[in-house]
Design an enzyme around this catalytic site. Structure first.
Site, PDB file in Angstrom:
ATOM      1  N   THR A 131       9.713  -8.371   1.771  1.00 28.72           N
ATOM      2  CA  THR A 131      10.431  -7.303   2.457  1.00 28.72           C
ATOM      3  C   THR A 131      11.822  -7.743   2.911  1.00 28.72           C
ATOM      4  O   THR A 131      12.046  -8.929   3.155  1.00 28.72           O
ATOM      5  CB  THR A 131       9.614  -6.857   3.698  1.00 28.72           C
ATOM      6  OG1 THR A 131      10.396  -5.992   4.497  1.00 28.72           O
ATOM      7  CG2 THR A 131       9.206  -8.044   4.561  1.00 28.72           C
ATOM      8  N   ASP A 132      12.708  -6.780   3.077  1.00 31.47           N
ATOM      9  CA  ASP A 132      14.041  -7.095   3.614  1.00 31.47           C
ATOM     10  C   ASP A 132      13.979  -7.428   5.112  1.00 31.47           C
ATOM     11  O   ASP A 132      14.946  -7.948   5.676  1.00 31.47           O
ATOM     12  CB  ASP A 132      15.026  -5.947   3.361  1.00 31.47           C
ATOM     13  CG  ASP A 132      14.612  -4.615   3.992  1.00 31.47           C
ATOM     14  OD1 ASP A 132      13.520  -4.540   4.589  1.00 31.47           O
ATOM     15  OD2 ASP A 132      15.386  -3.647   3.885  1.00 31.47           O
ATOM     16  N   GLU A 133      12.829  -7.119   5.752  1.00 38.75           N
ATOM     17  CA  GLU A 133      12.740  -7.351   7.206  1.00 38.75           C
ATOM     18  C   GLU A 133      12.802  -8.830   7.549  1.00 38.75           C
ATOM     19  O   GLU A 133      13.052  -9.175   8.706  1.00 38.75           O
ATOM     20  CB  GLU A 133      11.462  -6.720   7.768  1.00 38.75           C
ATOM     21  CG  GLU A 133      11.435  -5.223   7.579  1.00 38.75           C
ATOM     22  CD  GLU A 133      10.496  -4.492   8.525  1.00 38.75           C
ATOM     23  OE1 GLU A 133       9.954  -5.116   9.440  1.00 38.75           O
ATOM     24  OE2 GLU A 133      10.318  -3.280   8.320  1.00 38.75           O
ATOM     25  N   TYR A 156       5.102  -8.920  12.114  1.00 38.79           N
ATOM     26  CA  TYR A 156       4.989  -8.592  10.681  1.00 38.79           C
ATOM     27  C   TYR A 156       6.030  -9.339   9.863  1.00 38.79           C
ATOM     28  O   TYR A 156       5.695 -10.055   8.901  1.00 38.79           O
ATOM     29  CB  TYR A 156       5.144  -7.075  10.463  1.00 38.79           C
ATOM     30  CG  TYR A 156       5.446  -6.714   9.017  1.00 38.79           C
ATOM     31  CD1 TYR A 156       4.488  -6.879   8.023  1.00 38.79           C
ATOM     32  CD2 TYR A 156       6.709  -6.230   8.638  1.00 38.79           C
ATOM     33  CE1 TYR A 156       4.766  -6.576   6.693  1.00 38.79           C
ATOM     34  CE2 TYR A 156       6.993  -5.925   7.319  1.00 38.79           C
ATOM     35  CZ  TYR A 156       6.024  -6.098   6.342  1.00 38.79           C
ATOM     36  OH  TYR A 156       6.301  -5.814   5.030  1.00 38.79           O
ATOM     37  N   LYS A 160       5.654 -12.364   7.014  1.00 40.92           N
ATOM     38  CA  LYS A 160       6.145 -12.242   5.627  1.00 40.92           C
ATOM     39  C   LYS A 160       7.142 -13.368   5.328  1.00 40.92           C
ATOM     40  O   LYS A 160       7.141 -13.937   4.238  1.00 40.92           O
ATOM     41  CB  LYS A 160       6.805 -10.879   5.399  1.00 40.92           C
ATOM     42  CG  LYS A 160       5.861  -9.693   5.420  1.00 40.92           C
ATOM     43  CD  LYS A 160       4.815  -9.711   4.314  1.00 40.92           C
ATOM     44  CE  LYS A 160       5.387  -9.446   2.949  1.00 40.92           C
ATOM     45  NZ  LYS A 160       4.302  -9.324   1.929  1.00 40.92           N
TER      46      LYS A 160
HETATM   47  P1  NAD Z   1      -0.211  -0.984   2.454  1.00 45.00           P
HETATM   48  O1  NAD Z   1      -0.529  -1.315   3.865  1.00 45.00           O
HETATM   49  O2  NAD Z   1      -0.136   0.424   2.025  1.00 45.00           O
HETATM   50  O3  NAD Z   1      -1.287  -1.689   1.499  1.00 45.00           O
HETATM   51  C1  NAD Z   1      -1.698  -3.022   1.700  1.00 45.00           C
HETATM   52  C2  NAD Z   1      -2.950  -3.266   0.867  1.00 45.00           C
HETATM   53  O4  NAD Z   1      -3.322  -4.644   1.044  1.00 45.00           O
HETATM   54  C3  NAD Z   1      -4.150  -2.407   1.300  1.00 45.00           C
HETATM   55  O5  NAD Z   1      -4.772  -1.871   0.161  1.00 45.00           O
HETATM   56  C4  NAD Z   1      -5.052  -3.405   2.022  1.00 45.00           C
HETATM   57  O6  NAD Z   1      -6.426  -3.104   1.923  1.00 45.00           O
HETATM   58  C5  NAD Z   1      -4.723  -4.705   1.290  1.00 45.00           C
HETATM   59  N1  NAD Z   1      -5.008  -5.880   2.120  1.00 45.00           N
HETATM   60  C6  NAD Z   1      -4.609  -6.110   3.401  1.00 45.00           C
HETATM   61  N2  NAD Z   1      -5.124  -7.278   3.826  1.00 45.00           N
HETATM   62  C7  NAD Z   1      -5.844  -7.806   2.791  1.00 45.00           C
HETATM   63  C8  NAD Z   1      -6.595  -8.991   2.616  1.00 45.00           C
HETATM   64  N3  NAD Z   1      -6.738  -9.874   3.612  1.00 45.00           N
HETATM   65  N4  NAD Z   1      -7.189  -9.222   1.415  1.00 45.00           N
HETATM   66  C9  NAD Z   1      -7.053  -8.323   0.405  1.00 45.00           C
HETATM   67  N5  NAD Z   1      -6.374  -7.168   0.522  1.00 45.00           N
HETATM   68  C10 NAD Z   1      -5.768  -6.913   1.698  1.00 45.00           C
HETATM   69  O7  NAD Z   1       1.130  -1.768   2.141  1.00 45.00           O
HETATM   70  P2  NAD Z   1       2.341  -1.373   1.181  1.00 45.00           P
HETATM   71  O8  NAD Z   1       3.299  -0.551   1.926  1.00 45.00           O
HETATM   72  O9  NAD Z   1       1.786  -0.900  -0.115  1.00 45.00           O
HETATM   73  O10 NAD Z   1       3.010  -2.819   0.988  1.00 45.00           O
HETATM   74  C11 NAD Z   1       2.571  -3.667  -0.071  1.00 45.00           C
HETATM   75  C12 NAD Z   1       3.388  -4.944  -0.030  1.00 45.00           C
HETATM   76  O11 NAD Z   1       4.775  -4.639  -0.161  1.00 45.00           O
HETATM   77  C13 NAD Z   1       3.261  -5.730   1.280  1.00 45.00           C
HETATM   78  O12 NAD Z   1       3.236  -7.100   0.969  1.00 45.00           O
HETATM   79  C14 NAD Z   1       4.528  -5.370   2.049  1.00 45.00           C
HETATM   80  O13 NAD Z   1       4.905  -6.426   2.897  1.00 45.00           O
HETATM   81  C15 NAD Z   1       5.506  -5.188   0.912  1.00 45.00           C
HETATM   82  N6  NAD Z   1       6.641  -4.275   1.169  1.00 45.00           N
HETATM   83  C16 NAD Z   1       6.403  -3.007   1.618  1.00 45.00           C
HETATM   84  C17 NAD Z   1       7.469  -2.132   1.790  1.00 45.00           C
HETATM   85  C18 NAD Z   1       7.266  -0.710   2.277  1.00 45.00           C
HETATM   86  O14 NAD Z   1       8.256  -0.028   2.559  1.00 45.00           O
HETATM   87  N7  NAD Z   1       6.037  -0.212   2.369  1.00 45.00           N
HETATM   88  C19 NAD Z   1       8.770  -2.564   1.508  1.00 45.00           C
HETATM   89  C20 NAD Z   1       8.978  -3.877   1.068  1.00 45.00           C
HETATM   90  C21 NAD Z   1       7.886  -4.714   0.879  1.00 45.00           C
HETATM   91  O1  DAU Z   2      12.048  -2.549   5.241  1.00 45.05           O
HETATM   92  C1  DAU Z   2      10.840  -2.704   4.564  1.00 45.05           C
HETATM   93  C2  DAU Z   2       9.686  -2.402   5.493  1.00 45.05           C
HETATM   94  O2  DAU Z   2       9.669  -0.994   5.687  1.00 45.05           O
HETATM   95  C3  DAU Z   2       8.338  -2.883   4.974  1.00 45.05           C
HETATM   96  O3  DAU Z   2       8.352  -4.271   4.871  1.00 45.05           O
HETATM   97  C4  DAU Z   2       7.205  -2.439   5.902  1.00 45.05           C
HETATM   98  O4  DAU Z   2       5.953  -2.804   5.343  1.00 45.05           O
HETATM   99  C5  DAU Z   2       7.271  -0.923   6.047  1.00 45.05           C
HETATM  100  O5  DAU Z   2       6.279  -0.498   6.962  1.00 45.05           O
HETATM  101  C6  DAU Z   2       8.659  -0.494   6.525  1.00 45.05           C
HETATM  102  O6  DAU Z   2       8.882  -0.950   7.890  1.00 45.05           O
HETATM  103  P1  DAU Z   2       9.582  -0.004   8.990  1.00 45.05           P
HETATM  104  O7  DAU Z   2       9.191  -0.474  10.323  1.00 45.05           O
HETATM  105  O8  DAU Z   2      11.037   0.141   8.679  1.00 45.05           O
HETATM  106  O9  DAU Z   2       8.857   1.382   8.588  1.00 45.05           O
HETATM  107  P2  DAU Z   2       8.275   2.579   9.494  1.00 45.05           P
HETATM  108  O10 DAU Z   2       7.948   3.690   8.546  1.00 45.05           O
HETATM  109  O11 DAU Z   2       7.233   2.113  10.431  1.00 45.05           O
HETATM  110  O12 DAU Z   2       9.555   3.005  10.345  1.00 45.05           O
HETATM  111  C7  DAU Z   2      10.764   3.395   9.724  1.00 45.05           C
HETATM  112  C8  DAU Z   2      11.757   3.680  10.835  1.00 45.05           C
HETATM  113  O13 DAU Z   2      11.345   4.864  11.535  1.00 45.05           O
HETATM  114  C9  DAU Z   2      11.832   2.586  11.879  1.00 45.05           C
HETATM  115  O14 DAU Z   2      13.181   2.476  12.318  1.00 45.05           O
HETATM  116  C10 DAU Z   2      10.952   3.087  13.021  1.00 45.05           C
HETATM  117  C11 DAU Z   2      11.099   4.594  12.925  1.00 45.05           C
HETATM  118  N1  DAU Z   2       9.924   5.394  13.308  1.00 45.05           N
HETATM  119  C12 DAU Z   2       8.716   5.098  12.737  1.00 45.05           C
HETATM  120  C13 DAU Z   2       7.599   5.826  13.060  1.00 45.05           C
HETATM  121  C14 DAU Z   2       6.247   5.503  12.439  1.00 45.05           C
HETATM  122  C15 DAU Z   2      10.071   6.457  14.183  1.00 45.05           C
HETATM  123  O15 DAU Z   2      11.189   6.734  14.687  1.00 45.05           O
HETATM  124  N2  DAU Z   2       8.954   7.194  14.492  1.00 45.05           N
HETATM  125  C16 DAU Z   2       7.723   6.910  13.984  1.00 45.05           C
HETATM  126  O16 DAU Z   2       6.738   7.608  14.323  1.00 45.05           O
END
Ligand code: NAD
Ligand code: DAU
Length: 348
Positions: A131-133, A156, A160
């Site tokens: 992630t970019d975080e 989180y 990562k």
């Molecule tokens: P998600 O939470 O939707 O899915 C995560 C999956 O991992 C789930 O199916 C869960 O059951 C599985 N999991 C969790 N713990 C586990 C364990 N101990 N063993 C096996 N499986 C396990 O997450 P996502 O949004 O699909 O993100 C997937 C990946 O991409 C993550 O590594 C996250 O850090 C990364 N990522 C997400 C975003 C985003 O915006 N969602 C952006 C950049 C990177």
């Molecule tokens: O940047 C990549 C990341 O993006 C991933 O690594 C994470 O897995 C993914 O969850 C996401 O993280 P964020 O914290 O940016 O996503 P989230 O959807 O939780 O929140 C997006 C923005 O919106 C953040 O600034 C918080 C805000 N927010 C979120 C929720 C859930 C609100 O204002 N209200 C809300 O109810």
């Protein structure tokens, strides 16, 4: 890469990636999906893929923290490459319950790396999805590049960041062929409605408050999930081993703008209520340690691998709202917890 182990394939991005492999990529191999089936997982997201491509797709409900079971799977199954998505992924949950994040994201990644290393060359590639975080928070100016120092701010992002470092160390120390991608915020079909975009779509539909943290001016760089999947596949096929690639949508938006756009789209596509849905917007207490701005410089993947996002934020968001409106069964199953019942019935 005939036999691909995908971890976290029942989550949001993992399930989209498996769908992308079978329906859009030039992929003729098989997928082994290892997923612990946490609250964020929904195997039904891949029900159609399983029906059509069942001979080339298998789900193993397994915790990547269980090293013995993982080792057994590797011993019994030919694994040519790993694409590692599995993680606890929600920042708010990491603030409330950091323990799960340390376990899954750090120990789980370490287990996978160690077992991959022990295959002595069988695993041709370990791709780590990050992630970019990990880079922390930007001010008004500037972008995250692959050279930006790590400064994670939440449990989180710290977990990562730790996993990224361990992956890199396995390349440097043991020569395990790895690639890493650091991506910005994804959105699209099958995202669990704890994250901003699906939560707002569903609340808007149900006429519930749209909770915006702080002043709503935090900025995220949005990327449609299919574009992320295409980028990962491109890195896996053509990326240089040992390298990191940043992936972003060049699509920076303030949260409040995103929420207003969603309210407007739901009004337009689902029929209007007595009042416009933007009136449901409610400012709530900010997230502790809330990063102000993320923005990715994706020059490296664009110039080196020729990847570019296909979706603009406007087109991707419209597709996403339409998807949630026309997939009421998936939404209801997740909203009511029925999907967890289904998992218990099928996987114990
Ligand atoms: P998600 O939470 O939707 O899915 C995560 C999956 O991992 C789930 O199916 C869960 O059951 C599985 N999991 C969790 N713990 C586990 C364990 N101990 N063993 C096996 N499986 C396990 O997450 P996502 O949004 O699909 O993100 C997937 C990946 O991409 C993550 O590594 C996250 O850090 C990364 N990522 C997400 C975003 C985003 O915006 N969602 C952006 C950049 C990177
Ligand atoms: O940047 C990549 C990341 O993006 C991933 O690594 C994470 O897995 C993914 O969850 C996401 O993280 P964020 O914290 O940016 O996503 P989230 O959807 O939780 O929140 C997006 C923005 O919106 C953040 O600034 C918080 C805000 N927010 C979120 C929720 C859930 C609100 O204002 N209200 C809300 O109810």
């Amino acid at each position: 890469m005939k036999n691909l182990l995908v971890t976290g394939g029942c989550g949001f991005i993992g399930s989209n990636f498996i769908r992308y492999l079978f329906t859009e990529a030039e992929f003729n191999g098989a997928v082994v999906n290892v997923d612990k089936l946490t609250y964020a997982a929904n195997p039904q997201s891949l029900a159609d893929i399983e029906r059509v491509f069942g001979a080339r797709y298998r789900l193993y409900p397994l915790d990547i923290c269980d090293r013995d079971k993982l080792a057994q799977l590797f011993a019994e199954t030919q694994i040519d490459a790993v694409c590692h998505f599995a993680a606890e992924s929600h920042v708010d949950r990491s603030i409330a319950w950091p323990d799960d994040f340390i376990q899954a994201n750090i120990i789980g990644t370490y287990n996978l790396l160690e077992i991959s290393r022990q295959t002595k060359g069988q695993v041709e590639l370990f791709h780590h999805v990050s992630t970019d975080e990990v880079f922390g928070s930007l001010g008004r100016e500037g972008y995250f590049t692959e050279e930006t120092p790590y400064r994670p701010n939440s449990p989180y992002s710290a977990s990562k960041a730790a996993s990224d470092h361990i992956v890199r160390a396995y390349f440097k120390t043991y020569g395990l062929p790895v690639t890493i991608s650091n991506c910005s915020n994804n959105y699209g079909p099958y995202q669990f409605p704890e994250k901003l975009i699906p939560l707002m779509i569903i609340n808007a539909l149900e006429g519930k408050p749209l909770p915006v943290y702080g002043d709503g001016k935090n900025v995220r760089d949005w990327l449609y999930v299919r574009d992320h999947c295409a980028a990962i596949w491109r890195i896996m096929r053509n990326g240089r081993r040992g390298e990191t690639y940043n992936i972003g949508g060049r699509s920076e938006m303030e949260n409040i703008t995103v929420v207003e756009m969603i309210a407007g789209l739901v009004d337009e596509l689902a029929g209007s209520r007595s009042k416009p849905r933007r009136e449901l917007i409610t400012y709530v207490t900010d997230r502790p340690g809330h990063d102000r701005r993320y923005a990715i410089d994706s020059t490296k993947i664009e110039t080196e691998l020729g990847w570019k996002p296909e979706e603009s934020f406007a087109s991707g968001l419209q597709k996403t709202v339409e998807w949630y409106l026309s997939n009421a069964a998936w939404v209801n199953s997740v909203r009511t917890g029925e999907y967890q019942e289904w998992i218990r019935r099928h996987y114990g």
